[in-house]
Motif scaffolding. Structure first.
Motif, PDB file in Angstrom:
ATOM      1  N   LEU A  27      -5.961 -16.691   2.441  1.00  0.00           N
ATOM      2  CA  LEU A  27      -5.885 -15.647   1.425  1.00  0.00           C
ATOM      3  C   LEU A  27      -4.746 -14.666   1.665  1.00  0.00           C
ATOM      4  N   ASN A  28      -4.340 -14.504   2.908  1.00  0.00           N
ATOM      5  CA  ASN A  28      -3.234 -13.581   3.172  1.00  0.00           C
ATOM      6  C   ASN A  28      -1.957 -14.055   2.491  1.00  0.00           C
ATOM      7  N   ARG A  29      -1.762 -15.352   2.406  1.00  0.00           N
ATOM      8  CA  ARG A  29      -0.579 -15.891   1.725  1.00  0.00           C
ATOM      9  C   ARG A  29      -0.696 -15.696   0.211  1.00  0.00           C
ATOM     10  N   LEU A  30      -1.911 -15.814  -0.319  1.00  0.00           N
ATOM     11  CA  LEU A  30      -2.113 -15.551  -1.747  1.00  0.00           C
ATOM     12  C   LEU A  30      -1.805 -14.094  -2.075  1.00  0.00           C
ATOM     13  N   VAL A  31      -2.252 -13.208  -1.215  1.00  0.00           N
ATOM     14  CA  VAL A  31      -1.993 -11.780  -1.423  1.00  0.00           C
ATOM     15  C   VAL A  31      -0.490 -11.520  -1.464  1.00  0.00           C
ATOM     16  N   LEU A  32       0.245 -12.083  -0.504  1.00  0.00           N
ATOM     17  CA  LEU A  32       1.690 -11.887  -0.455  1.00  0.00           C
ATOM     18  C   LEU A  32       2.374 -12.450  -1.700  1.00  0.00           C
ATOM     19  N   ALA A  33       1.870 -13.571  -2.205  1.00  0.00           N
ATOM     20  CA  ALA A  33       2.496 -14.230  -3.347  1.00  0.00           C
ATOM     21  C   ALA A  33       2.223 -13.524  -4.665  1.00  0.00           C
ATOM     22  N   LEU A  34       1.052 -12.875  -4.793  1.00  0.00           N
ATOM     23  CA  LEU A  34       0.619 -12.369  -6.096  1.00  0.00           C
ATOM     24  C   LEU A  34       0.638 -10.849  -6.243  1.00  0.00           C
ATOM     25  N   LEU A  83      -8.247 -10.921  -7.401  1.00  0.00           N
ATOM     26  CA  LEU A  83      -7.015 -11.653  -7.683  1.00  0.00           C
ATOM     27  C   LEU A  83      -7.074 -12.337  -9.046  1.00  0.00           C
ATOM     28  N   SER A  84      -8.236 -12.883  -9.400  1.00  0.00           N
ATOM     29  CA  SER A  84      -8.361 -13.537 -10.707  1.00  0.00           C
ATOM     30  C   SER A  84      -8.200 -12.519 -11.833  1.00  0.00           C
ATOM     31  N   LEU A  85      -8.767 -11.318 -11.669  1.00  0.00           N
ATOM     32  CA  LEU A  85      -8.577 -10.258 -12.661  1.00  0.00           C
ATOM     33  C   LEU A  85      -7.105  -9.842 -12.743  1.00  0.00           C
ATOM     34  N   TRP A  86      -6.457  -9.780 -11.603  1.00  0.00           N
ATOM     35  CA  TRP A  86      -5.054  -9.386 -11.534  1.00  0.00           C
ATOM     36  C   TRP A  86      -4.157 -10.361 -12.297  1.00  0.00           C
ATOM     37  N   MET A  87      -4.544 -11.635 -12.332  1.00  0.00           N
ATOM     38  CA  MET A  87      -3.719 -12.662 -12.966  1.00  0.00           C
ATOM     39  C   MET A  87      -3.968 -12.790 -14.464  1.00  0.00           C
ATOM     40  N   LEU A  88      -5.002 -12.160 -14.978  1.00  0.00           N
ATOM     41  CA  LEU A  88      -5.321 -12.272 -16.399  1.00  0.00           C
ATOM     42  C   LEU A  88      -4.390 -11.408 -17.247  1.00  0.00           C
ATOM     43  N   ASP A  89      -4.152 -11.846 -18.489  1.00  0.00           N
ATOM     44  CA  ASP A  89      -3.515 -10.968 -19.468  1.00  0.00           C
ATOM     45  C   ASP A  89      -4.405  -9.753 -19.680  1.00  0.00           C
ATOM     46  N   LEU A  90      -3.825  -8.659 -20.148  1.00  0.00           N
ATOM     47  CA  LEU A  90      -4.570  -7.408 -20.283  1.00  0.00           C
ATOM     48  C   LEU A  90      -5.808  -7.566 -21.162  1.00  0.00           C
ATOM     49  N   HIS A  91      -5.672  -8.214 -22.324  1.00  0.00           N
ATOM     50  CA  HIS A  91      -6.818  -8.340 -23.224  1.00  0.00           C
ATOM     51  C   HIS A  91      -7.873  -9.286 -22.646  1.00  0.00           C
ATOM     52  N   GLU A  92      -7.433 -10.323 -21.920  1.00  0.00           N
ATOM     53  CA  GLU A  92      -8.393 -11.212 -21.252  1.00  0.00           C
ATOM     54  C   GLU A  92      -9.136 -10.448 -20.158  1.00  0.00           C
ATOM     55  N   PRO A 309     -12.432  -2.059   5.974  1.00  0.00           N
ATOM     56  CA  PRO A 309     -12.076  -2.803   7.187  1.00  0.00           C
ATOM     57  C   PRO A 309     -10.774  -3.589   7.011  1.00  0.00           C
ATOM     58  N   PRO A 310     -10.014  -3.755   8.095  1.00  0.00           N
ATOM     59  CA  PRO A 310      -8.769  -4.522   8.018  1.00  0.00           C
ATOM     60  C   PRO A 310      -9.027  -5.941   7.515  1.00  0.00           C
ATOM     61  N   GLY A 311      -8.072  -6.475   6.778  1.00  0.00           N
ATOM     62  CA  GLY A 311      -8.203  -7.832   6.269  1.00  0.00           C
ATOM     63  C   GLY A 311      -7.423  -8.024   4.988  1.00  0.00           C
ATOM     64  N   ASP A 312      -7.543  -9.208   4.420  1.00  0.00           N
ATOM     65  CA  ASP A 312      -6.767  -9.572   3.234  1.00  0.00           C
ATOM     66  C   ASP A 312      -7.106  -8.708   2.031  1.00  0.00           C
ATOM     67  N   TYR A 313      -8.390  -8.377   1.882  1.00  0.00           N
ATOM     68  CA  TYR A 313      -8.813  -7.560   0.742  1.00  0.00           C
ATOM     69  C   TYR A 313      -8.159  -6.184   0.815  1.00  0.00           C
ATOM     70  N   ARG A 314      -8.216  -5.557   1.985  1.00  0.00           N
ATOM     71  CA  ARG A 314      -7.584  -4.243   2.143  1.00  0.00           C
ATOM     72  C   ARG A 314      -6.074  -4.346   1.943  1.00  0.00           C
ATOM     73  N   ASP A 315      -5.463  -5.407   2.465  1.00  0.00           N
ATOM     74  CA  ASP A 315      -4.017  -5.580   2.314  1.00  0.00           C
ATOM     75  C   ASP A 315      -3.625  -5.662   0.846  1.00  0.00           C
ATOM     76  N   PHE A 316      -4.451  -6.334   0.046  1.00  0.00           N
ATOM     77  CA  PHE A 316      -4.155  -6.461  -1.380  1.00  0.00           C
ATOM     78  C   PHE A 316      -4.195  -5.092  -2.059  1.00  0.00           C
ATOM     79  N   LEU A 317      -5.227  -4.310  -1.783  1.00  0.00           N
ATOM     80  CA  LEU A 317      -5.347  -2.988  -2.396  1.00  0.00           C
ATOM     81  C   LEU A 317      -4.206  -2.072  -1.959  1.00  0.00           C
ATOM     82  N   THR A 319      -1.229  -3.023  -1.009  1.00  0.00           N
ATOM     83  CA  THR A 319      -0.019  -3.507  -1.663  1.00  0.00           C
ATOM     84  C   THR A 319       0.069  -3.008  -3.097  1.00  0.00           C
ATOM     85  N   LEU A 320      -1.056  -3.027  -3.806  1.00  0.00           N
ATOM     86  CA  LEU A 320      -1.072  -2.505  -5.161  1.00  0.00           C
ATOM     87  C   LEU A 320      -0.709  -1.024  -5.178  1.00  0.00           C
TER      88      LEU A 320
END
Length: 325
Positions: A27-34, A83-92, A309-317, A319-320
């Motif tokens: 998931l860390n690679r997904l976070v970096l990519a998206l 991440l799935s919400l992040w990838m959706l179009d705004l209306h979706e 807590p440290p981890g991919d979820y925190r890294d994503f937030l 990064t945002l």
């Protein structure tokens, strides 16, 4: 002349999609990519991924969320869902959040109010169309048919009508007249406020017009309208109205408070941090972060690091938060 849609070449986009495809379970690679991608880049990435691999990237993320059902994988599920919400179009995205809000035993009225208050009427139309296409249901009817009616439902029905009767122009005269009506049927008279008057105003005025009305109220009477809703005889309707007015009148302060409560583990709205950060991205999140620091004396990203807590979820937030500065 063709419009330039991306800031990187197409072969780079294909490479990004390959990296994403090879990153399931990392998931860390997904976070970096998206996480750092703009909305247009995310849309193009989703289309390219489907062309190359024959599957919808959003659906793939949702399946990853569903497959992680162990208690130990709770954070991973939460990240995949975000991440799935992040990838959706705004209306979706808004359609999905609306359906999720309605499916819980305790309807998440805050999420629904934020959609109807925070989007333009043209965006609400697209969201409703996406809702019907995805879930084969009509959003207005789902809100009207909530099993346990309450003040939030009444207000939401009024806001739905507001978008249908939307007018682009705002009027100072109407704002002043409505402000006086609010006073006369509220703190200017004994007893509880007259719900019918409030619902009428909410149903007939656009969100920008309502915002001007609350600004006029403060100018005329010297304090925010919400101050009048703190009286001892205030009931459930006044409490719901207070939340809605804050969301309309000063969104940055409203969302900053929602983030603060969610980061601190407020049990009444656990998903607020993901919802707010994704929903308000690329609109007014800079203002929200400034309001957060002004109200709580701390940068939002620092508060996230201190509380999650440290981890991919925190890294994503984080990064945002950095992306939106």
């Amino acid at each position: 002349m063709a419009t330039k849609m991306l800031t990187f070449p197409s072969h780079g986009l294909e490479n990004e999609c390959k990296e994403i495809h090879d990153s399931w379970g990392q998931l860390n690679r997904l976070v970096l990519a998206l996480a750092s991608r703009t909305r247009i880049e995310r849309q193009q990435m989703r289309k390219t991924y489907e062309v190359i691999y024959g599957e919808d990237l959003v659906k793939r993320l949702q399946e990853a969320e569903e497959s992680n059902r162990s208690e130990a994988a709770a954070i991973s599920r939460r990240l995949c869902a975000t991440l799935s919400l992040w990838m959706l179009d705004l209306h979706e995205h808004d359609a999905f959040l609306a359906r999720e809000a309605l499916q819980h035993d305790d309807t998440n009225y805050r999420a629904l109010v934020e959609i109807f208050v925070g989007r333009k009427s043209s965006q609400i139309i697209l969201m409703k169309q996406a809702y019907q296409a995805r879930f084969r249901r009509i959003l207005d009817q789902d809100i009207i048919n909530i099993d346990t009616p309450n003040p939030y439902q009444k207000i939401l029905v009024a806001l739905i009508a507001s978008h249908k009767a939307h007018h682009a122009d705002v009027s100072q005269h109407i704002a002043k007249c409505d402000a006086r009506r609010l006073y006369d049927t509220g703190e200017g008279s004994p007893g509880a406020i007259e719900e019918a008057v409030l619902l009428e105003i909410l149903s007939k005025r656009s969100i920008p017009q309502l915002k001007l009305t609350f600004s006029s109220y403060k100018h005329i009477y010297g304090h925010d309208y919400t101050k009048s809703l703190k009286r001892a005889n205030s009931g459930e309707f006044e409490s719901a109205l207070k939340m809605v007015v804050k969301c309309i009148y000063c969104p940055p302060n409203y969302y900053a408070k929602a983030l603060y409560g969610s980061i601190r583990g407020n049990p009444t709205d656990k998903g607020a941090i993901e919802r707010v950060m994704v929903s308000r991205a690329e609109s007014d999140f800079d203002d929200i972060q400034k309001a957060y620091k002004r109200k709580y004396g701390n940068e939002l990203r620092d508060a996230i690091c201190e509380s999650i807590p440290p981890g991919d979820y925190r890294d994503f937030l984080v990064t945002l938060a950095r992306k939106m500065n």
